[in-house]
Design a protein around this motif. Structure first.
Motif, PDB file in Angstrom:
ATOM      1  N   VAL A 114       0.868  -1.181   0.000  1.00  0.00           N
ATOM      2  CA  VAL A 114       0.000   0.000   0.000  1.00  0.00           C
ATOM      3  C   VAL A 114       0.902   1.227   0.000  1.00  0.00           C
ATOM      4  N   GLU A 115       0.835   1.972  -1.089  1.00  0.00           N
ATOM      5  CA  GLU A 115       1.655   3.189  -1.161  1.00  0.00           C
ATOM      6  C   GLU A 115       0.816   4.391  -0.771  1.00  0.00           C
ATOM      7  N   TYR A 116       1.271   5.123   0.213  1.00  0.00           N
ATOM      8  CA  TYR A 116       0.530   6.319   0.636  1.00  0.00           C
ATOM      9  C   TYR A 116       1.484   7.317   1.264  1.00  0.00           C
ATOM     10  N   GLY A 117       0.944   8.469   1.611  1.00  0.00           N
ATOM     11  CA  GLY A 117       1.807   9.531   2.135  1.00  0.00           C
ATOM     12  C   GLY A 117       2.433  10.239   0.947  1.00  0.00           C
ATOM     13  N   SER A 118       3.634   9.763   0.580  1.00  0.00           N
ATOM     14  CA  SER A 118       4.306  10.238  -0.630  1.00  0.00           C
ATOM     15  C   SER A 118       4.279  11.750  -0.834  1.00  0.00           C
ATOM     16  N   PRO A 119       4.742  12.499   0.159  1.00  0.00           N
ATOM     17  CA  PRO A 119       4.736  13.957   0.002  1.00  0.00           C
ATOM     18  C   PRO A 119       5.822  14.391  -0.980  1.00  0.00           C
ATOM     19  N   ASN A 120       5.693  15.610  -1.476  1.00  0.00           N
ATOM     20  CA  ASN A 120       6.803  16.186  -2.227  1.00  0.00           C
ATOM     21  C   ASN A 120       7.653  16.913  -1.218  1.00  0.00           C
ATOM     22  N   ILE A 121       8.757  16.338  -0.890  1.00  0.00           N
ATOM     23  CA  ILE A 121       9.535  16.988   0.151  1.00  0.00           C
ATOM     24  C   ILE A 121      10.264  18.183  -0.461  1.00  0.00           C
ATOM     25  N   GLY A 128      -3.709  17.235   0.469  1.00  0.00           N
ATOM     26  CA  GLY A 128      -3.836  15.984  -0.280  1.00  0.00           C
ATOM     27  C   GLY A 128      -3.014  14.884   0.376  1.00  0.00           C
ATOM     28  N   HIS A 129      -1.876  15.273   0.941  1.00  0.00           N
ATOM     29  CA  HIS A 129      -1.035  14.261   1.574  1.00  0.00           C
ATOM     30  C   HIS A 129      -1.640  13.774   2.879  1.00  0.00           C
ATOM     31  N   LEU A 130      -2.442  14.612   3.499  1.00  0.00           N
ATOM     32  CA  LEU A 130      -3.139  14.165   4.708  1.00  0.00           C
ATOM     33  C   LEU A 130      -4.155  13.085   4.322  1.00  0.00           C
ATOM     34  N   ASN A 154       6.167   4.388   1.464  1.00  0.00           N
ATOM     35  CA  ASN A 154       6.176   5.836   1.239  1.00  0.00           C
ATOM     36  C   ASN A 154       7.019   6.134  -0.001  1.00  0.00           C
ATOM     37  N   HIS A 155       6.495   6.969  -0.884  1.00  0.00           N
ATOM     38  CA  HIS A 155       7.191   7.271  -2.154  1.00  0.00           C
ATOM     39  C   HIS A 155       7.339   8.791  -2.289  1.00  0.00           C
ATOM     40  N   PRO A 156       8.155   9.388  -1.418  1.00  0.00           N
ATOM     41  CA  PRO A 156       8.230  10.850  -1.453  1.00  0.00           C
ATOM     42  C   PRO A 156       8.865  11.376  -2.733  1.00  0.00           C
ATOM     43  N   LEU A 302      11.625  11.606 -16.056  1.00  0.00           N
ATOM     44  CA  LEU A 302      10.438  12.230 -15.468  1.00  0.00           C
ATOM     45  C   LEU A 302       9.835  11.402 -14.330  1.00  0.00           C
ATOM     46  N   TYR A 303       8.855  12.032 -13.701  1.00  0.00           N
ATOM     47  CA  TYR A 303       7.994  11.379 -12.705  1.00  0.00           C
ATOM     48  C   TYR A 303       7.544  10.014 -13.240  1.00  0.00           C
ATOM     49  N   ALA A 304       7.144   9.995 -14.510  1.00  0.00           N
ATOM     50  CA  ALA A 304       6.644   8.781 -15.154  1.00  0.00           C
ATOM     51  C   ALA A 304       7.719   7.691 -15.191  1.00  0.00           C
ATOM     52  N   THR A 306      10.286   7.323 -13.310  1.00  0.00           N
ATOM     53  CA  THR A 306      10.520   6.846 -11.952  1.00  0.00           C
ATOM     54  C   THR A 306       9.429   5.873 -11.526  1.00  0.00           C
ATOM     55  N   ASP A 307       8.191   6.164 -11.913  1.00  0.00           N
ATOM     56  CA  ASP A 307       7.104   5.273 -11.511  1.00  0.00           C
ATOM     57  C   ASP A 307       7.209   3.903 -12.177  1.00  0.00           C
ATOM     58  N   ILE A 308       7.725   3.873 -13.384  1.00  0.00           N
ATOM     59  CA  ILE A 308       7.937   2.567 -14.033  1.00  0.00           C
ATOM     60  C   ILE A 308       8.977   1.785 -13.225  1.00  0.00           C
ATOM     61  N   GLU A 330      -6.866  13.400  -9.288  1.00  0.00           N
ATOM     62  CA  GLU A 330      -6.416  14.198 -10.434  1.00  0.00           C
ATOM     63  C   GLU A 330      -5.274  13.521 -11.195  1.00  0.00           C
ATOM     64  N   GLN A 331      -4.650  12.520 -10.586  1.00  0.00           N
ATOM     65  CA  GLN A 331      -3.567  11.825 -11.298  1.00  0.00           C
ATOM     66  C   GLN A 331      -4.048  10.576 -12.032  1.00  0.00           C
ATOM     67  N   TYR A 332      -5.348  10.487 -12.290  1.00  0.00           N
ATOM     68  CA  TYR A 332      -5.860   9.216 -12.813  1.00  0.00           C
ATOM     69  C   TYR A 332      -5.254   8.857 -14.164  1.00  0.00           C
TER      70      TYR A 332
HETATM   71  N1  ARG Z   1       4.603  12.947  -4.704  1.00  0.00           N
HETATM   72  C1  ARG Z   1       3.418  12.875  -5.516  1.00  0.00           C
HETATM   73  C2  ARG Z   1       2.553  14.119  -5.304  1.00  0.00           C
HETATM   74  O1  ARG Z   1       2.590  14.703  -4.265  1.00  0.00           O
HETATM   75  C3  ARG Z   1       2.586  11.689  -5.213  1.00  0.00           C
HETATM   76  C4  ARG Z   1       3.247  10.393  -5.536  1.00  0.00           C
HETATM   77  C5  ARG Z   1       2.257   9.366  -5.887  1.00  0.00           C
HETATM   78  N2  ARG Z   1       2.811   8.078  -6.100  1.00  0.00           N
HETATM   79  C6  ARG Z   1       3.360   7.637  -7.227  1.00  0.00           C
HETATM   80  N3  ARG Z   1       3.849   6.436  -7.236  1.00  0.00           N
HETATM   81  N4  ARG Z   1       3.359   8.379  -8.297  1.00  0.00           N
HETATM   82  O2  ARG Z   1       1.828  14.485  -6.199  1.00  0.00           O
END
Ligand code: ARG
Length: 561
Positions: A114-121, A128-130, A154-156, A302-304, A306-308, A330-332
């Motif tokens: 379960v991936e959650y949290g994942s803030p942009n540090i 949204g992170h809450l 967590n995937h910050p 990119l973000y993409a 990294t997700d792969i 919004e990231q659907y």
């Molecule tokens: N850090 C991203 C954001 O705040 C969320 C990450 C979501 N997880 C992922 N695997 N892309 O928008």
């Protein structure tokens, strides 16, 4: 419980028909109800009512004697009421299961990440992170109760252009060596520079250059990055701890840097990726999706990308059977593309990847609460406000709670209120943020649940011991409460299957109502010994189930309220 009734109906009609058994919420429709006769009527071209009458007779023939008190046909529905004997036998099972009631082995041998949290540090934490954190933690707990092996992940975002902005702002002010900045000061620099950058393309250019230098390993920028990284991560860890959230694994996006080139090369080599205007993309025409860009024309990943890499890592290294991504709705599109690409690349086979979407948080004026040019609602401030407000409510409702106990109780109620407000609403919708409703002791809110639990505990504390023999349940209020307890495993199963914590929240509210209703209607401590014994058993078992459910949601209880 419901499965037992389903198999009785099934035994009566034979295989091959689709029907459901439910627990109607409306009084008079039975404790359970089935629509099976409609399915039979459809097949036979007969009237549902006639089929229901016939089915009723067949069910009577297969059920054990005295199982039901009555069975009524209403339209095409058959409604069931259990006998006192069945209710009491069921309750015995529940009370002897104790704290294991509700657990299941359904997920045995399966691993879920379960991936959650994942803030942009390096950016202020936002609302949204809450939501992600609260929903993710609840799903983690729910899946565990169903016997899955669960890994919280967590995937910050620790590698984006926010760092270039912060570094540019830091250098602009020539702060190097002069002062030690706190994370809040860094964040202020970010917000301020970011706002000016929107007007001044020159500043944007500078920030982009700093990002580029960072990404190509410039030692000076790497050093600054490390500093911001550790400050930000400890800030997040602090908030997470306060929220009672913990992660088994935390890998920032930067962790996957070494894998990115290999992924792009492989996609190119296998002809799945192509060059397009200097960038590298994976076309997704067959899937009816826009292409996934995996490398920009300036060669940045990119973000993409990294997700792969992150998905591949979780599937191959961690052998996940299922990955839940608890990320805003919004990231659907990103996730649809990601899952399609993973299939194309062959990294994703029969494992299940799900984007657990959630909506926005709306303020009292029904407008989005968010970070806007310089104006930002920080997570810690929201938590502090919730705790302050809970303290005020406490002074009014429970003035006898004072000092340290008061501070601790306010902390728990405030945070529980925030969490429950989120979890009790369907996660896919935008949720309303209404302080008054959240902190209510009467309505569907955390304080009401906590209050009910504390009340049950206080009855138990006063009870000392109970008589050995108990009479069993006979009154409506007792039976309703006992039946609610029998529903707990069904609810956890449903919450897991639909990744929907609100089913559990709703259930805990209904259980609280049933218990309130019960102890207002019936004396417990002053009842005659055998009645007292059975009612105390009900209170004890309900307190166990309520506490367990509250904890699975990710909330904490208090002993006194
Ligand atoms: N850090 C991203 C954001 O705040 C969320 C990450 C979501 N997880 C992922 N695997 N892309 O928008």
């Amino acid at each position: 419980m419901i499965d037992e009734i389903r198999s009785m109906v099934s035994a009566a009609i034979g295989e091959g028909l689709e029907f459901s058994v439910e627990r109607p919420k409306v009084a008079g429709r039975g404790q359970f109800s089935t629509n099976a006769a409609f399915a039979i009527a459809k097949r036979n071209g007969a009237s549902p009512k006639d089929e229901a009458e016939r089915l009723r007779e067949k069910i009577i023939a297969v059920v054990p004697e005295e199982y039901f008190e009555k069975m009524e046909v209403a339209g095409g529905f058959i409604n069931f009421w259990l006998s006192n004997k069945t209710i009491n036998e069921t309750f015995k099972k529940i009370s002897s299961a104790g704290t294991t009631w509700g657990d299941s082995k359904k997920g045995a041998g399966q691993k879920v990440i379960v991936e959650y949290g994942s803030p942009n540090i390096g950016k202020p934490l936002h609302f949204g992170h809450l939501r992600s954190t609260i929903i993710g933690q609840a799903l983690y707990n729910i899946y565990r109760s169903q016997g899955y092996r669960v890994v919280s992940w967590n995937h910050p975002g620790d590698w984006g252009k926010q760092f270039g902005i912060m570094i540019a702002a830091y250098k602009e002010k020539s702060l190097e060596g002069k002062v030690e900045l706190s994370i809040n000061e860094f964040l202020r620099l970010y917000v301020e520079y970011n706002a000016r950058m929107k007007e001044d393309p020159r500043l944007e250019e500078i920030a982009r250059e700093e990002t580029r230098k960072l990404q190509s390993g410039d030692p000076e920028n790497m050093r600054l990055w490390r500093k911001i990284y550790s400050l930000s991560m400890s800030e997040f860890a602090r908030v997470a701890k306060r929220l009672g959230v913990r992660f088994d694994v935390s890998h920032g996006e930067s962790f996957y840097k070494p894998f990115l080139k290999g992924i792009v090369d492989e996609a190119l080599r296998r002809g799945l990726a192509v060059k397009s205007e200097g960038a590298i993309i994976i076309p997704l025409d067959e899937e009816n999706l826009p292409p996934f860009v995996i490398q920009k024309s300036d060669e940045a990943y990119l973000y993409a990308t990294t997700d792969i890499a992150a998905a591949k890592y979780r599937l191959e290294k961690y052998k996940a059977d299922k990955i839940l991504y608890v990320v805003g709705a919004e990231q659907y599109l990103h996730f649809e593309q990601l899952f399609a690409v993973l299939k194309k690349l062959g990294y994703l086979r029969d494992q299940e990847l799900v984007h657990i979407k959630f909506g926005l948080v709306l303020g009292g004026d029904a407008k989005k609460l968010s970070t806007r040019a310089g104006k930002h609602i920080s997570l810690s401030e929201v938590i502090n406000e919730a705790v302050d407000k809970a303290g005020k409510v406490l002074e009014e409702k429970a003035p006898e709670i004072k000092g340290r106990e008061k501070r601790r109780t306010a902390e728990i109620i405030g945070i529980d209120a925030l969490k429950y407000n989120d979890l009790s609403q369907n996660r896919t919708s935008n949720i309303l943020f209404d302080w008054e409703k959240m902190l209510s002791f009467e309505g569907n809110a955390a304080p009401y649940l906590l209050y009910t639990y504390a009340r049950l505990r206080s009855i138990l504390k006063k009870s000392k011991s109970a008589a050995k023999a108990s009479r069993g349940f006979t009154t409506e209020a007792e039976k309703r409460a006992a039946l609610k307890l029998s529903e707990f495993p069904e609810v956890l199963g449903r919450a897991a299957d639909n990744c929907a914590p609100h089913y559990l929240a709703e259930y805990l509210y209904e259980l609280s109502e049933a218990m309130n209703n019960f102890y207002h209607a019936e004396p417990v401590l002053t009842a005659e010994p055998e009645v007292r014994a059975s009612r105390l058993a009900l209170v004890r078992t309900a307190s166990i189930v309520l506490e367990k459910g509250i904890k699975i949601l990710g909330l904490e209880t208090v002993e006194r309220l």
